[in-house]
Design a protein around this motif. Structure first.
Motif, PDB file in Angstrom:
ATOM      1  N   LEU A  16      30.508  15.377 -54.641  1.00 52.82           N
ATOM      2  CA  LEU A  16      28.873  13.675 -55.018  1.00 52.82           C
ATOM      3  C   LEU A  16      28.987  13.989 -56.285  1.00 52.82           C
ATOM      4  N   SER A  17      29.552  14.362 -57.766  1.00 48.37           N
ATOM      5  CA  SER A  17      29.785  14.532 -58.822  1.00 48.37           C
ATOM      6  C   SER A  17      30.397  12.956 -59.382  1.00 48.37           C
ATOM      7  N   VAL A  18      29.783  12.501 -60.528  1.00 48.29           N
ATOM      8  CA  VAL A  18      30.933  11.468 -61.373  1.00 48.29           C
ATOM      9  C   VAL A  18      30.858  12.317 -63.169  1.00 48.29           C
ATOM     10  N   SER A  19      32.417  11.903 -63.585  1.00 44.39           N
ATOM     11  CA  SER A  19      32.551  12.183 -64.354  1.00 44.39           C
ATOM     12  C   SER A  19      31.961  12.078 -66.378  1.00 44.39           C
ATOM     13  N   PRO A  20      31.078  11.998 -66.568  1.00 44.64           N
ATOM     14  CA  PRO A  20      30.621  11.306 -67.871  1.00 44.64           C
ATOM     15  C   PRO A  20      31.145   9.965 -68.429  1.00 44.64           C
ATOM     16  N   HIS A  73      25.182  14.620 -70.171  1.00 43.49           N
ATOM     17  CA  HIS A  73      25.862  13.285 -70.065  1.00 43.49           C
ATOM     18  C   HIS A  73      24.903  11.921 -69.567  1.00 43.49           C
ATOM     19  N   ALA A  74      24.357  11.950 -68.728  1.00 44.44           N
ATOM     20  CA  ALA A  74      23.211  10.913 -68.291  1.00 44.44           C
ATOM     21  C   ALA A  74      22.747  10.025 -69.552  1.00 44.44           C
ATOM     22  N   LEU A  75      21.836  10.715 -69.624  1.00 47.36           N
ATOM     23  CA  LEU A  75      20.427  10.395 -70.617  1.00 47.36           C
ATOM     24  C   LEU A  75      20.924   9.915 -71.870  1.00 47.36           C
ATOM     25  N   PRO A  76      21.535  10.457 -72.439  1.00 42.27           N
ATOM     26  CA  PRO A  76      22.571   9.066 -73.730  1.00 42.27           C
ATOM     27  C   PRO A  76      23.021   8.415 -73.006  1.00 42.27           C
ATOM     28  N   SER A  77      23.590   7.698 -72.213  1.00 48.60           N
ATOM     29  CA  SER A  77      24.016   6.634 -71.184  1.00 48.60           C
ATOM     30  C   SER A  77      22.508   5.795 -71.099  1.00 48.60           C
TER      31      SER A  77
END
Length: 264
Positions: A16-20, A73-77
């Motif tokens: 249930l993960s995704v890569s950055p 990883h998600a916050l910067p995007s």
């Protein structure tokens, strides 16, 4: 619905993960295709107002559990594209003074949660210890929901308005407990898009996971997903729902039988 975002998440969280890189690609696609991310609170407020109009192509970007990669990883995007999102935390899994066993990977700490909130991410509840809420008795159910809401309010200075059911599982009894605890809306899964007629405590989401390629992601958000895209997930959900209802009925009936036996 996202969970962990990372290069090498723990085995228990991997599927249930995704890569950055994939997450960044997803956000770029949403931006290029004219989507407008909302918080869950904003969607709920809009659907409760007869005069509110949603922006073009609204979308919810949500994260369950509270994995550390959401901050790393998600916050910067999200910031790069000016996107809003919602994070649903299991308060007993976060690192810090309320921490309990059970987390599947490295989790956020409360300072990181505050930084996410300051960046415009809505922080919602996801129970305290991440149990299957529909399998709990009434006392434990109320505790899991109320404790989570209390800790988020204490740490962030305001009570959360939105909730997401652990594993996506709920029942009328669970939805009532979430409403009575003070949450204004709640999210399930069901691998379908949310619509107003589902009611505020059973809003659906689609699951983004490691196997979700960019083509499938685009079909999902453009509402062009085929039956094959979610056939396995929906079959498993339907089958396990029957098992859980049976387990719940047996578990909840047991105290009544024991009480009756003690009176004989």
């Amino acid at each position: 619905m996202y969970h962990a975002v990372g290069h090498r998440p723990a085995a228990a969280a991997y599927g249930l993960s995704v890569s950055p890189e994939s997450f960044a690609e997803h956000m770029a696609l949403l931006d290029a295709n004219g989507f407008t991310p909302l918080t869950v609170r904003e969607l709920g407020d809009a659907w409760r107002s007869a005069r509110a109009v949603l922006p073009p192509k609204p979308v919810l970007i949500t994260f369950d559990d509270g994995y550390e990669g959401v901050h790393r990883h998600a916050l910067p995007s999200l910031v790069e594209h000016g996107f809003r999102a919602a994070l649903f935390v299991s308060t007993g899994w976060l690192r810090g003074r309320y921490e309990e066993e059970g987390a599947l990977d490295t989790m956020l700490d409360w300072d990181q949660v505050r930084e996410l909130a300051d960046a415009g991410v809505e922080i919602g509840g996801h129970s305290h210890s991440h149990p299957q809420l529909d399998q709990l008795d009434d006392g434990r159910l109320r505790h899991e929901v109320a404790r989570c809401r209390e800790l988020v309010a204490d740490e962030l200075g305001s009570a959360p308005a939105s909730f997401a059911y652990p594993y996506g599982y709920s029942s009328r009894r669970v939805r009532t407990a979430v409403r009575d605890a003070g949450f204004a809306q709640a999210l399930a899964v069901n691998n379908a898009l949310a619509s107003r007629d589902q009611g505020p405590y059973a809003l659906r989401r689609v699951t983004v996971q490691r196997s979700t390629d960019i083509g499938r992601f685009e079909r999902m958000v453009e509402n062009r997903a085929t039956f094959r895209d979610f056939a396995r997930e929906r079959a498993l959900t339907r089958g396990y729902a029957v098992v859980r209802r049976s387990r719940s009925a047996v578990r909840l009936a047991r105290p009544s039988r024991e009480a009756a036996a003690s009176r004989v």
